[in-house]
Design an enzyme around this catalytic site. Structure first.
Site, PDB file in Angstrom:
ATOM      1  N   GLY A  31      66.030  51.044  59.795  1.00 16.63           N
ATOM      2  CA  GLY A  31      66.332  51.288  58.248  1.00 16.63           C
ATOM      3  C   GLY A  31      67.567  51.465  58.708  1.00 16.63           C
ATOM      4  N   CYS A 241      40.568  40.525  38.172  1.00 14.20           N
ATOM      5  CA  CYS A 241      41.116  39.111  38.357  1.00 14.20           C
ATOM      6  C   CYS A 241      40.801  38.603  37.975  1.00 14.20           C
ATOM      7  CB  CYS A 241      41.927  37.994  39.499  1.00 14.20           C
ATOM      8  SG  CYS A 241      42.375  37.378  39.495  1.00 14.20           S
ATOM      9  N   CYS A 244      39.048  35.322  40.073  1.00 18.36           N
ATOM     10  CA  CYS A 244      38.211  35.274  41.412  1.00 18.36           C
ATOM     11  C   CYS A 244      37.422  36.930  41.090  1.00 18.36           C
ATOM     12  CB  CYS A 244      39.268  36.069  42.281  1.00 18.36           C
ATOM     13  SG  CYS A 244      40.728  37.091  42.981  1.00 18.36           S
ATOM     14  N   CYS A 264      45.673  38.357  40.073  1.00 18.02           N
ATOM     15  CA  CYS A 264      46.247  38.466  41.297  1.00 18.02           C
ATOM     16  C   CYS A 264      47.459  37.569  41.664  1.00 18.02           C
ATOM     17  CB  CYS A 264      45.517  37.221  42.038  1.00 18.02           C
ATOM     18  SG  CYS A 264      43.124  38.202  43.087  1.00 18.02           S
ATOM     19  N   CYS A 270      43.909  35.538  46.023  1.00 15.04           N
ATOM     20  CA  CYS A 270      43.099  34.778  44.912  1.00 15.04           C
ATOM     21  C   CYS A 270      41.937  33.327  45.504  1.00 15.04           C
ATOM     22  CB  CYS A 270      43.586  34.535  43.676  1.00 15.04           C
ATOM     23  SG  CYS A 270      42.874  34.538  41.690  1.00 15.04           S
TER      24      CYS A 270
HETATM   25 ZN    ZN Z   1      42.064  36.468  41.628  1.00 19.86          ZN
END
Ligand code: ZN
Ligand code: ATP
Ligand code: MG
Lengths: 281, 278
Positions: A31, A241, A244, A264, A270
């Site tokens: 970090g 989505c 898909c 997506c 996807c």
């Molecule tokens: Zn998708």
């Protein structure tokens, strides 16, 4: 004798060594922001040159490369960067997340879980998490040194008081290894939990600002939040989505003439999901 | 003993090594004749007990603000030690504020002390709301539960007699007197043991001044913390403090009960100060 052969990885060995050294220091101090001598690239600064330099410094002939821009392998920026890296290294390229050993990304963490054989390289526009609350760089350093992040907490307090929750939607501050607070680059809140205890090495490169920082594998990463408040990630409700059918992923909102559509954001995810659904049918 | 200053000095500039002896009370000058360094504070010794209220007077440039800043660790002393609240090292020896490990320094500043400045821009962050400013102090003292932070901010906002509906407003939306009140709420929200005030009411209307002094006094009585108040104004000193120290050229020239100092000053400089101001 001079040759026209391009050095593997574009940079000479000294340059790569310098970037690797900064990366190693970054890994040793999870970090913590490490300066490095950012170099001129054939791509304009602000277009991923920080991530690109980190990738070029550590990639080897055996690696397989994936580059995504907001989850997408096919966007112009991702394609340009990937083609450039392949042209100066000759490494294999892929879109398949599990096949890649080095993944350079802008604004997303892939949906497919990463492994300890993979390195995720983030392109970072603004490395210093404190810039929103403290413009003075000397004071920023002091605040990191004394692990004093109360100004960031005040921002959280104010948002919670006035809006019920933090208004930060991307670049949500995270505490790494119970110590430094860092900027995770403009990934959505949705991706923040994936940073925690991730088996892969996560490196962050900012070209314009000449900074590198890191989250080593299996490191504790937590969003900055009040102990009596939940960390709330993006909620897409009952949306899925359209391509898909996935529901358990980060969705892009696409505004078209006939209304809002959801897809997506991670195009590899996807594609695989679509194939699986079709195979099952 | 809450606070103990042991021969504390602050020299601005490169010192020739003899500055402290060559300046001060007797030499009528705070600038070293050898090396031109400014001796802002010259070997000050002072003890402050729990619940005690100490006033600091002296002309402009006599080192009052520098003294407070060293106690609050805004400034590092050139020499001397400051002991606070019995802090000890691992061997049980008294530990000076200047030798604290860095984490402990901010702990003392955030938990144990607060400072109220004459200029509200020094004491408040104008990019944060009034409530945010108070919250910063509470958060700095280690609280990470939103509801507790909010409730405590509202509590102290009420204590300074401000309508709680205004807690999310930003400092520029408040008057000068109200900004000082917000500084008070911020300073007290961590329940400090020591409150440092550098000219907290200078520049305000006399009637506003009086109300703020009454508020400070009432809160001190209610919460029970020690205070060191710097002021040009002997009226303010008289109103607030039990003990007074008089500074001249960085040196402490007189120290005693406020009543006695105002009625029967011993040092010629104090006599001048009292006769001209009262
Ligand atoms: Zn998708
Ligand atoms: N950062 C600095 N650098 C150099 N000299 C300084 C600095 N701060 C203060 N001084 C000098 O130190 C001396 C004491 O200053 P200080 O601000 O403590 O006085 P003061 O008693 O608070 O005065 P005032 O009543 O005007 O606020 C002055 O001569 C001042 O000019
Ligand atoms: Mg002053």
């Amino acid at each position: 004798m001079t040759t026209n052969k391009v050095t593997f990885g574009f940079f000479d060995e000294d340059a790569k060594k310098e970037i690797r050294r900064a990366s190693l220091k970054a890994v040793a101090l999870p970090g913590y922001i490490v300066p490095f001598a950012s170099r001129e690239m054939p791509i304009a600064r602000g277009w991923g040159t920080g991530g690109l330099q980190v990738t070029l410094s550590l990639i080897t002939e055996e690696d397989t490369l994936k580059v995504i821009d907001q989850g997408c392998d096919g966007s112009v920026n991702a394609v340009n960067i990937r083609e450039f890296i392949v042209s100066v290294t000759g490494v294999k390229q892929t879109m398949a997340t599990p096949e890649a050993t080095v993944i350079q990304t802008r604004h997303r963490v892939p949906e497919y879980p990463l492994t300890s054989n993979q390195i995720l390289v983030y392109q970072v526009p603004i490395p210093e998490v404190l810039t929103i609350v403290e413009p003075d760089t000397a004071k920023q350093k002091e605040m990191h040194a004394s692990v004093d992040y109360s100004k960031l907490w005040v921002l959280l307090y104010e948002d919670t008081s006035q809006f019920g929750d933090s208004r930060i939607s991307s670049r949500y501050p995270v505490r790494v290894n119970d110590h430094f607070v860092m900027d995770p680059s403009p990934i959505p809140k949705y991706d923040i939990p994936k940073l925690n205890n991730n088996p892969s090495l996560q490196l962050f490169g900012a070209g314009r600002e000449k900074r590198i920082y890191a989250i080593p594998p299996y490191t504790k990463v937590e969003p900055l939040k009040f102990t009596d408040r939940e960390f709330i990630i993006e909620d897409f409700g009952d949306k899925c989505c359209e391509r898909c059918g996935a529901t358990d992923v980060y969705l892009d909102e696409v505004h078209q003439e006939d209304g809002v559509h959801f897809f997506c954001s991670d195009t590899y995810h996807c594609d695989t999901n679509k194939n699986e659904v079709e195979d099952a049918a | 003993m809450l606070l103990e200053l042991d021969d504390v000095s602050k020299v601005y500039g490169v010192s020739c090594g003899n500055c402290l002896e060559l300046t001060g009370d007797s030499s009528e000058c705070a600038i070293c004749p050898e090396c031109n360094a400014v001796v802002a504070v010259n070997r000050v010794n002072l003890s402050v007990e729990e619940n005690e209220i100490v006033g600091v007077v002296g002309e402009s440039g006599s080192g009052k603000s520098t003294l407070l800043q060293m106690i609050y660790q805004d400034q590092k002393a050139t020499s001397g030690e400051i002991y606070f609240n019995g802090l000890k090292d691992s061997n049980g020896n008294k530990l000076s504020l200047f030798n604290l490990p860095s984490g402990k320094t901010s702990w003392v500043r955030n938990h144990e002390m607060s400072m109220i400045y004459q200029n509200p821009h020094l004491g408040l962050n104008f990019n944060f709301s009034a409530g945010g400013n108070i919250a910063e102090k509470i958060i700095g003292s280690g609280e990470k539960r939103y509801q507790i932070i909010r409730d405590r901010a509202l509590h102290f906002f009420g204590k300074i007699e401000m309508p709680t509906s205004r807690i999310d407003d930003y400092p520029e939306a408040f008057s000068g007197g109200q900004q000082q009140r917000i500084q008070i709420a911020k300073a007290l929200s961590s329940s400090p043991r020591l409150l440092l005030l550098d000219e907290p009411t200078t520049g305000l209307d006399v009637s506003v001044q009086a109300k703020i002094l009454d508020l400070i006094k009432a809160l001190q009585y209610e919460m029970g913390f020690s205070m060191i108040v710097v002021s040009h104004d002997l009226g303010v000193i008289n109103h607030l403090t039990d003990l007074t120290l008089v500074m001249k050229n960085g040196c402490l020239v007189e120290y005693g009960l406020t009543d006695q100092i105002l009625e029967d000053p011993q040092h010629p400089y104090t006599q001048l100060l009292v006769s001209s101001k009262l």
